[in-house]
Design a protein around this motif. Structure first.
Motif, PDB file in Angstrom:
ATOM      1  N   LEU A 485     -18.575  81.360 -41.779  1.00 58.31           N
ATOM      2  CA  LEU A 485     -17.957  82.686 -41.811  1.00 58.31           C
ATOM      3  C   LEU A 485     -16.787  82.764 -40.829  1.00 58.31           C
ATOM      4  N   GLU A 486     -15.624  83.229 -41.333  1.00 59.01           N
ATOM      5  CA  GLU A 486     -14.432  83.372 -40.499  1.00 59.01           C
ATOM      6  C   GLU A 486     -14.010  84.830 -40.340  1.00 59.01           C
ATOM      7  N   VAL A 487     -14.260  85.640 -41.354  1.00 57.01           N
ATOM      8  CA  VAL A 487     -13.811  87.041 -41.327  1.00 57.01           C
ATOM      9  C   VAL A 487     -14.977  87.943 -41.705  1.00 57.01           C
ATOM     10  N   LEU A 488     -15.277  88.912 -40.845  1.00 53.88           N
ATOM     11  CA  LEU A 488     -16.320  89.896 -41.123  1.00 53.88           C
ATOM     12  C   LEU A 488     -15.765  91.297 -40.938  1.00 53.88           C
ATOM     13  N   HIS A 489     -15.692  92.055 -42.028  1.00 54.68           N
ATOM     14  CA  HIS A 489     -15.301  93.466 -41.979  1.00 54.68           C
ATOM     15  C   HIS A 489     -16.576  94.291 -42.123  1.00 54.68           C
ATOM     16  N   ALA A 490     -16.976  94.951 -41.033  1.00 60.99           N
ATOM     17  CA  ALA A 490     -18.222  95.716 -41.045  1.00 60.99           C
ATOM     18  C   ALA A 490     -17.998  97.133 -40.527  1.00 60.99           C
ATOM     19  N   ALA A 491     -16.788  97.666 -40.672  1.00 62.64           N
ATOM     20  CA  ALA A 491     -16.472  99.011 -40.195  1.00 62.64           C
ATOM     21  C   ALA A 491     -17.372 100.044 -40.866  1.00 62.64           C
ATOM     22  N   GLY A 492     -17.903 100.953 -40.076  1.00 56.51           N
ATOM     23  CA  GLY A 492     -18.725 102.023 -40.625  1.00 56.51           C
ATOM     24  C   GLY A 492     -20.093 101.588 -41.116  1.00 56.51           C
ATOM     25  N   SER A 493     -20.479 100.356 -40.814  1.00 58.81           N
ATOM     26  CA  SER A 493     -21.831  99.904 -41.162  1.00 58.81           C
ATOM     27  C   SER A 493     -22.773 100.253 -40.013  1.00 58.81           C
ATOM     28  N   ARG A 508     -20.436  80.564 -35.733  1.00 58.51           N
ATOM     29  CA  ARG A 508     -19.648  80.241 -34.537  1.00 58.51           C
ATOM     30  C   ARG A 508     -18.170  80.027 -34.833  1.00 58.51           C
ATOM     31  N   TRP A 509     -17.796  80.018 -36.127  1.00 54.54           N
ATOM     32  CA  TRP A 509     -16.397  79.835 -36.499  1.00 54.54           C
ATOM     33  C   TRP A 509     -15.690  81.164 -36.743  1.00 54.54           C
ATOM     34  N   LEU A 510     -16.313  82.260 -36.363  1.00 58.78           N
ATOM     35  CA  LEU A 510     -15.746  83.583 -36.617  1.00 58.78           C
ATOM     36  C   LEU A 510     -14.375  83.728 -35.957  1.00 58.78           C
ATOM     37  N   LEU A 511     -13.395  84.215 -36.746  1.00 55.14           N
ATOM     38  CA  LEU A 511     -12.030  84.419 -36.251  1.00 55.14           C
ATOM     39  C   LEU A 511     -11.679  85.900 -36.134  1.00 55.14           C
ATOM     40  N   HIS A 512     -12.098  86.699 -37.124  1.00 54.75           N
ATOM     41  CA  HIS A 512     -11.728  88.121 -37.169  1.00 54.75           C
ATOM     42  C   HIS A 512     -12.999  88.968 -37.354  1.00 54.75           C
ATOM     43  N   LEU A 513     -13.139  89.976 -36.518  1.00 55.95           N
ATOM     44  CA  LEU A 513     -14.326  90.830 -36.540  1.00 55.95           C
ATOM     45  C   LEU A 513     -13.907  92.293 -36.472  1.00 55.95           C
ATOM     46  N   ASP A 514     -14.278  93.060 -37.486  1.00 54.95           N
ATOM     47  CA  ASP A 514     -13.955  94.488 -37.551  1.00 54.95           C
ATOM     48  C   ASP A 514     -15.253  95.286 -37.458  1.00 54.95           C
ATOM     49  N   LEU A 515     -15.413  96.005 -36.333  1.00 62.22           N
ATOM     50  CA  LEU A 515     -16.617  96.798 -36.090  1.00 62.22           C
ATOM     51  C   LEU A 515     -16.287  98.277 -35.901  1.00 62.22           C
ATOM     52  N   GLU A 516     -15.186  98.727 -36.444  1.00 62.53           N
ATOM     53  CA  GLU A 516     -14.767 100.113 -36.252  1.00 62.53           C
ATOM     54  C   GLU A 516     -15.878 101.085 -36.646  1.00 62.53           C
TER      55      GLU A 516
END
Length: 592
Positions: A485-493, A508-516
């Motif tokens: 996994l490189e990109v996780l969009h989880a805004a509003g979860s 461990r390869w995560l590059l972009h994380l969206d936790l808005e």
């Protein structure tokens, strides 16, 4: 033996680094030594420039000379003095081929003139979504870069309200009396000067009319692709003229005027139906949002086109018999977009599926009568299918088939806003699509960690996951999946600290994380992410009100790879010195 690698010729290292592919994989080796950095700089072909990464007062031409193979520069995120920056690019001596100026306030006219005088290799210019664009800008473009092959001037953001819909708008367009806009006069000048133009996108320019399509198709002899969507004054006559005057046109994406086209077409010798007699090379047709008839579909059938891509998204006026005949004729289609077609059902897709054996991408968004039956039918009977879009449908409403056959080609699923989608259906999807790379199930409110866990355990190639708005999902359901996994969009979860700690055990390869807006996230979970994900580049924490004030600085200093950080608004410092201090450590901390 340990030091023998140092004696390898640079050509060998270039081959090694070139095999790594994307630029994001080159950052780590570039930190090993100055020699590697120099080699990697020579390999870089594209560069995105933003305010924090370029210091104009020091000059950038010398910096740009480090990148010998640089062919593309993107200024989408740049909001400084673009005229001065383009002058620096002109002085760099680069053989630039692609320049993206999208979202700039206005065209940097003086910089464009200087760049045009120095750089003769520019082939592609992208000026989409400029805040201000007018005919005089088109003259500058044509005079500065007469060898342009591709031009995008789509969707300028001038706000004229509903002026284009006024009854006298057509008369004003003909007279050329729209100030500070792109008009037919500007397109005519552009067409006469850009003799090598192959592709153009004029979508969203509301004051150009059929005359612009006539100018482009008759004067630009090499023109192979026209995109003219959402142009209020273009009618079916203009579309017919474009096809008639350019029999070698390969791609046409338009949506004619919905209110006056029928009356206009009836009074003209040119109609879309008759124009297809002239077409020879059309491989892509996009008539989305138009009112079309079975007669039009029949004229496409009779034309015997080399058609490979067809889009009829949200079209009205034709019947199931019409589309069935068309697909029967063009059963070698690679791309099919039939979004928002009211009469489509699971049964009708069953009948149409006999003609879809070559389809790579299919868009079935906003067809509310389509359920699990359609998804699993396509996945198991279309052997070349790589992407399915079924957003806002009834996916999940029925049970999964008892026998599930794997589709090794499917890599991308866009399934957002399916209120019926359940963990049970997601389990079936995971079993059928083992080679998924990208999955979007955002705003599927019934999905929980258990359902997404099936994806993690069965789809080992997943790199992009979108679960924004999945309010019942507090974790990804497994500590062993999502290893790529490189990109996780989880805004509003409902992702929380526990979910983050579980995720980073394997991701461990995560590059972009969206936790808005993830209220369950605190500094504890973020520290776990930053510690374990050593390549992390971007984190979005807007509205994460339970993140402590000291975490932002800790994240910047603890993870050198971090480049972009959007903190909770209430934690943003107004002190420019502090933001500059973060920037010197390589991270741009945004101001909300």
């Amino acid at each position: 033996m340990a030091g023998e690698w140092e004696h390898l010729p640079e050509e060998c290292w270039e081959l090694v680094f070139d095999r790594l592919g994307h630029n994001r994989y080159l950052e780590a080796p570039s930190l090993v030594c100055k020699r590697f950095l120099s080699i990697i700089n020579r390999l870089r072909s594209s560069l995105t420039v933003s305010d924090p990464t370029v210091l104009l007062h020091g000059g950038t031409s010398g910096l740009l000379r480090r990148f010998h193979q640089l062919k593309r520069i993107d200024l989408v995120e740049f909001h400084g003095d673009s005229n001065r920056l383009l002058r620096e690019v002109a002085l760099s001596g680069l053989n630039l081929e692609v320049l993206n100026l999208s979202t700039q306030r206005r065209l940097p006219v003086e910089g464009m003139k200087e760049l045009g005088a120095k750089v003769k290799t520019l082939r592609i210019l992208i000026c989409s979504r400029l805040c201000f664009l007018q005919d005089s800008d088109l003259v500058v473009i044509a005079d500065s870069f007469p060898s342009l092959e591709e031009l995008d001037i789509s969707n300028p953001e001038q706000d004229f309200g509903s002026f284009a819909e006024l009854d006298y708008a057509d008369d004003l367009a003909v007279s050329g009396s729209f100030p500070c806009t792109v008009t037919d006069a500007g397109i005519a000048i552009l067409s006469s000067k850009l003799q090598r133009l192959c592709r153009i996108n004029v979508s969203g320019n509301h004051f150009i009319s059929d005359q612009s399509l006539r100018s482009l198709s008759s004067k630009c002899v090499f023109l192979s692709e026209i995109v003219a969507r959402d142009c209020s004054l273009i009618s079916e006559i203009g579309i017919a003229l474009a096809i008639h005057h350019n029999p070698h046109l390969i791609s046409l994406s338009v949506n004619g005027n919905k209110t006056s086209s029928s009356a206009a077409a009836s009074s003209s010798s040119f109609t879309i139906e008759s124009s297809f007699i002239c077409a020879r090379a059309l491989g892509t047709l996009d008539f989305s949002q138009m009112i079309i008839s079975d007669d039009l579909l029949n004229s496409i059938i009779q034309a015997d086109l080399p058609l490979r891509r067809l889009a009829l998204s949200r079209c009205r006026g034709f019947t199931f018999a019409g589309i069935s005949s068309l697909l029967s004729k063009y059963s070698s289609l690679n791309y099919l977009d039939i979004e928002g077609i009211a009469f489509l059902t699971d049964q009708s897709l069953l009948e149409l599926s006999h003609y879809l054996h070559d389809v790579n991408v299919i868009n079935l968004n906003s067809n509310s009568n389509l359920t699990n039956s359609t998804f699993f039918l396509l996945a198991q009977t279309c052997p070349l299918l790589e992407e399915i879009r079924m957003e806002r449908t009834s996916l999940g409403k029925e049970d999964c088939p008892s026998e599930l056959k794997k589709n090794s080609k499917l890599q991308t699923l866009k399934l957002s806003w399916n209120k019926c989608l359940t963990d049970k259906t997601l389990k079936g999807i995971a079993m059928v699509c083992p080679n998924l790379i990208s999955l979007d199930i955002s705003h599927c409110w019934s999905i929980t960690g258990e359902g997404i866990g099936y994806i993690g355990m069965n789809c080992s190639e997943i790199k992009m996951l979108e679960v924004s708005g999945c309010s019942r999902m507090s974790n990804l359901g497994t500590s062993f999946g999502f290893s790529k996994l490189e990109v996780l969009h989880a805004a509003g979860s409902s992702i929380n600290d526990e979910g983050l700690c579980m995720m980073v055990q394997s991701s461990r390869w995560l590059l972009h994380l969206d936790l808005e807006g993830c209220l369950g996230v605190t500094g504890k979970g973020l520290k776990k992410v930053v510690t374990n994900c050593k390549g992390l580049k971007e984190v979005r924490l807007k509205k994460c009100c339970n993140v402590g004030s000291g975490v932002i600085a800790w994240m910047v200093f603890s993870r050198p790879s971090l480049r972009n950080l959007i903190p909770p608004c209430e934690l943003v410092s107004t002190d420019e010195k502090q933001r500059d201090f973060f920037l010197r450590h390589g991270c741009w901390v945004h101001d909300c």
